[in-house]
Scaffold this motif. Structure first.
Motif, PDB file in Angstrom:
ATOM      1  N   GLU A  98      -4.715   2.531   4.116  1.00 22.22           N
ATOM      2  CA  GLU A  98      -4.922   3.373   4.530  1.00 22.22           C
ATOM      3  C   GLU A  98      -6.601   3.391   4.911  1.00 22.22           C
ATOM      4  O   GLU A  98      -7.307   3.501   5.333  1.00 22.22           O
ATOM      5  CB  GLU A  98      -4.769   3.712   3.129  1.00 22.22           C
TER       6      GLU A  98
ATOM      7  N   THR B 121       1.166   5.867  -1.402  1.00 24.38           N
ATOM      8  CA  THR B 121       0.851   6.547  -2.223  1.00 24.38           C
ATOM      9  C   THR B 121       1.716   6.569  -3.811  1.00 24.38           C
ATOM     10  O   THR B 121       2.716   5.975  -4.174  1.00 24.38           O
ATOM     11  CB  THR B 121       1.466   8.018  -1.376  1.00 24.38           C
TER      12      THR B 121
ATOM     13  N   SER C  44       0.743  -1.540   0.015  1.00 23.42           N
ATOM     14  CA  SER C  44       0.026   0.254   0.035  1.00 23.42           C
ATOM     15  C   SER C  44       1.144   1.216   0.101  1.00 23.42           C
ATOM     16  O   SER C  44       1.545   1.899   1.076  1.00 23.42           O
ATOM     17  CB  SER C  44      -1.253  -0.116   1.232  1.00 23.42           C
TER      18      SER C  44
ATOM     19  N   PRO D 129      -3.482  11.388  -3.833  1.00 26.46           N
ATOM     20  CA  PRO D 129      -3.657  11.432  -2.780  1.00 26.46           C
ATOM     21  C   PRO D 129      -3.783   9.960  -3.608  1.00 26.46           C
ATOM     22  O   PRO D 129      -3.711   9.250  -4.136  1.00 26.46           O
ATOM     23  CB  PRO D 129      -4.383  12.052  -2.618  1.00 26.46           C
TER      24      PRO D 129
ATOM     25  N   ILE E 230      -9.030   4.784  -1.969  1.00 31.71           N
ATOM     26  CA  ILE E 230      -9.821   4.258  -0.892  1.00 31.71           C
ATOM     27  C   ILE E 230     -11.748   3.888  -1.101  1.00 31.71           C
ATOM     28  O   ILE E 230     -12.324   5.222  -1.294  1.00 31.71           O
ATOM     29  CB  ILE E 230      -9.998   3.711   0.253  1.00 31.71           C
TER      30      ILE E 230
ATOM     31  N   SER F  32      -2.647  12.789   2.234  1.00 36.44           N
ATOM     32  CA  SER F  32      -2.200  11.916   1.192  1.00 36.44           C
ATOM     33  C   SER F  32      -3.487  10.948   1.173  1.00 36.44           C
ATOM     34  O   SER F  32      -2.979   9.536  -0.179  1.00 36.44           O
ATOM     35  CB  SER F  32      -1.079  11.122   1.943  1.00 36.44           C
ATOM     36  N   ILE F  33      -5.109  10.521   1.748  1.00 32.99           N
ATOM     37  CA  ILE F  33      -5.938   9.671   2.003  1.00 32.99           C
ATOM     38  C   ILE F  33      -7.012  10.276   0.791  1.00 32.99           C
ATOM     39  O   ILE F  33      -7.391  11.111   1.601  1.00 32.99           O
ATOM     40  CB  ILE F  33      -5.858   8.580   2.736  1.00 32.99           C
TER      41      ILE F  33
ATOM     42  N   HIS G 194      -4.844  -1.406  -0.885  1.00 31.04           N
ATOM     43  CA  HIS G 194      -4.368   0.008   0.403  1.00 31.04           C
ATOM     44  C   HIS G 194      -5.036  -0.698   0.985  1.00 31.04           C
ATOM     45  O   HIS G 194      -5.886   0.447   1.943  1.00 31.04           O
ATOM     46  CB  HIS G 194      -4.603   1.430  -0.658  1.00 31.04           C
TER      47      HIS G 194
ATOM     48  N   LYS H 156      -6.649   2.694   8.189  1.00 30.11           N
ATOM     49  CA  LYS H 156      -6.549   3.559   9.420  1.00 30.11           C
ATOM     50  C   LYS H 156      -7.783   4.617   9.558  1.00 30.11           C
ATOM     51  O   LYS H 156      -8.214   5.117  10.170  1.00 30.11           O
ATOM     52  CB  LYS H 156      -5.353   4.477   7.963  1.00 30.11           C
TER      53      LYS H 156
ATOM     54  N   GLN I  41      -9.540  13.161   6.091  1.00 27.87           N
ATOM     55  CA  GLN I  41      -9.265  13.776   4.809  1.00 27.87           C
ATOM     56  C   GLN I  41      -7.753  14.876   5.476  1.00 27.87           C
ATOM     57  O   GLN I  41      -6.776  15.016   4.681  1.00 27.87           O
ATOM     58  CB  GLN I  41      -9.572  14.586   3.479  1.00 27.87           C
TER      59      GLN I  41
ATOM     60  N   ASN J 128      -5.399  12.793   6.807  1.00 26.97           N
ATOM     61  CA  ASN J 128      -4.756  12.103   6.329  1.00 26.97           C
ATOM     62  C   ASN J 128      -4.344  12.851   4.707  1.00 26.97           C
ATOM     63  O   ASN J 128      -5.652  12.280   3.999  1.00 26.97           O
ATOM     64  CB  ASN J 128      -5.497  10.860   6.472  1.00 26.97           C
TER      65      ASN J 128
END
Length: 435
Positions: A340, A47, A45, A53, A56, A82-83, A337, A343, A77, A80
């Motif tokens: 992510e 980036t 997983s 980003p 998911i 990057s997600i 991923h 997370k 977001q 985070n």
């Protein structure tokens, strides 16, 4: 548990694009015919090399929760960057029948939800779940309430919602006619008769879709000889033609024959049954605590509480009601991923985030130490001290068997005898006996 059929269109929701959506959203997208596959090794997983980003997918059936989840996803977001999270929902009935095919190749549902029972078992057999047993965020949950998400000793899904599958009643109507929740079956019938004589529909029942699967839980909870009776039925150690289910079907028939359900109950869908209750034409709605907030939103004057029909004599009652741990969060074993995805679940498990979700959607949660701020959530919280049984319907692990059981209720409402309806349902069970 809703378990809940929605007449609405498919949502593909990225928080960066979504504005406020209406509550009853769902899918019209047809399901994939790709068969489910067992789990394997996922790619690392990471980036994207371009610096964009990672995106998911979050797949679930609670279209009415989208507004709240949009805000929660925006917070996630921001924390985070990057997600990104794209959210998709579909009606609950469709979700149960098509989600597995959509999840099979990992292109949808990095994070997804599952119903307990038949869907959970099917997804487990297909290898769709990722083992979450070692994740630290599990300590954020009430351990007792998430046991239903275990398979072979591993925590593969984490129930997020705590639902009481007990009918809802109109407190003011009960007060008007000097009624209280009865302690036995004769008392329940007397209550229904009083309401009927005063021009009030005793029970609004969605016989065309969710009603049989919801109302059966409290109707059978004290009739069944043991909490694992449906496990025994599926193993061939008991039968639907035994006394416990014949009695339950007979009591369904009694309610219908005496006019305690609305006319054409078998043809009534969830929304129509709900409307009868919301408009105060019916005193009881045969659904569950998940509906409290939506009812209140549509009729702010409603005062609601929960009751469960006691189908036996008061001194024979073993349970006061039914509960379900559902909306089971999971990570797709085919996700590209997984880190992510985990997370995101960790974020949802924080008590302040779970509290936001609970109070905005009207759903009690399994996360520890959440503060509830609405009367509707407090109604359900009051049931935490009562003796409740895990939803019997979700103890049936084969989807065909589950359908056979609920179909037998519909058969009785259509005029078939309880004995014949039970016999036909048992014939289907016999075809799927656990070897």
């Amino acid at each position: 548990m809703k378990k809940h059929k929605r007449k609405s269109s498919f949502l593909v929701a990225s928080v960066t694009l979504l504005s406020i959506l209406t509550a009853a959203c769902g899918s019209t997208t047809s399901s994939s015919s790709t068969p489910a596959v067992s789990s394997g090794t996922n790619p690392a997983s990471t980036t994207a090399a371009s610096g964009k980003p990672v995106t998911i997918s979050f797949l679930h059936w609670r279209g009415e929760d989208v507004n709240s989840l949009n805000g929660i996803i925006a917070k996630f977001q921001a924390e985070n960057p990057s997600i990104k999270v794209e959210m998709q929902t579909m009606p609950s009935e469709q979700y149960q029948s098509t989600a597995q095919a959509k999840l099979a190749d990992g292109s949808v549902g990095d994070v997804f939800t599952s119903f307990p029972g038949a869907q959970f078992e099917a997804l487990s057999k297909a290898g769709i779940f990722t083992d979450l047993s070692s994740e630290k965020f599990l300590s954020n949950f009430n351990d007792t309430l998430i046991q239903v998400g275990k398979k072979d000793g591993k925590q593969v899904a984490v129930p997020y919602q705590l639902v009481y599958n007990d009918p809802i009643y109109n407190v003011k109507l009960f007060q008007k006619f000097n009624l209280t929740p009865p302690k036995d079956w004769e008392g329940f019938l007397t209550l229904c008769e009083t309401l009927k004589k005063n021009g009030i529909i005793p029970i609004a029942f969605a016989g065309a879709d969710i009603g049989p699967g919801q109302f059966m839980n409290t109707m059978v909870m004290n009739n069944e000889p043991s909490p694992d009776i449906f496990t025994k039925v599926e193993a061939g150690q008991a039968k639907l033609t035994d006394e416990f289910w014949i009695k339950t079907l007979t009591q369904f028939k009694e309610l219908n024959d005496k006019g305690y359900l609305q006319p054409d109950a078998l043809g009534t869908k969830d929304a129509a049954a709900g409307a009868l209750f919301i408009q105060e034409k019916a005193a009881i709605l045969a659904s569950g605590s998940y509906q409290l907030a939506q009812n209140k939103k549509q009729n702010p004057n409603l005062e609601q509480k929960l009751l469960a029909p006691i189908t036996v004599a008061a001194d024979q009652a073993k349970f006061e009601g039914v509960h379900t741990s559902t909306f089971m969060l999971a990570v797709n074993s085919k996700s590209k991923h997984p880190a992510e995805a985990k997370k995101f679940i960790e974020f949802l498990s924080r008590k302040e985030i779970a509290g936001t979700y609970a109070n905005e959607t009207g759903q009690n949660v399994t996360v520890k130490d959440v503060q509830y701020t609405t009367p509707e959530l407090q109604v359900a919280t009051d049931w935490a001290s009562k003796k409740t049984l895990f939803q019997p319907r979700f103890s049936i692990t084969n989807a065909d068997n589950q359908k056979a059981v609920t179909n037998s209720i519909q058969a009785v409402l259509s005029g078939k005898s309880p004995q014949d309806a039970a016999k036909e349902a048992q014939a289907i069970i016999d075809q799927h006996l656990v070897k």
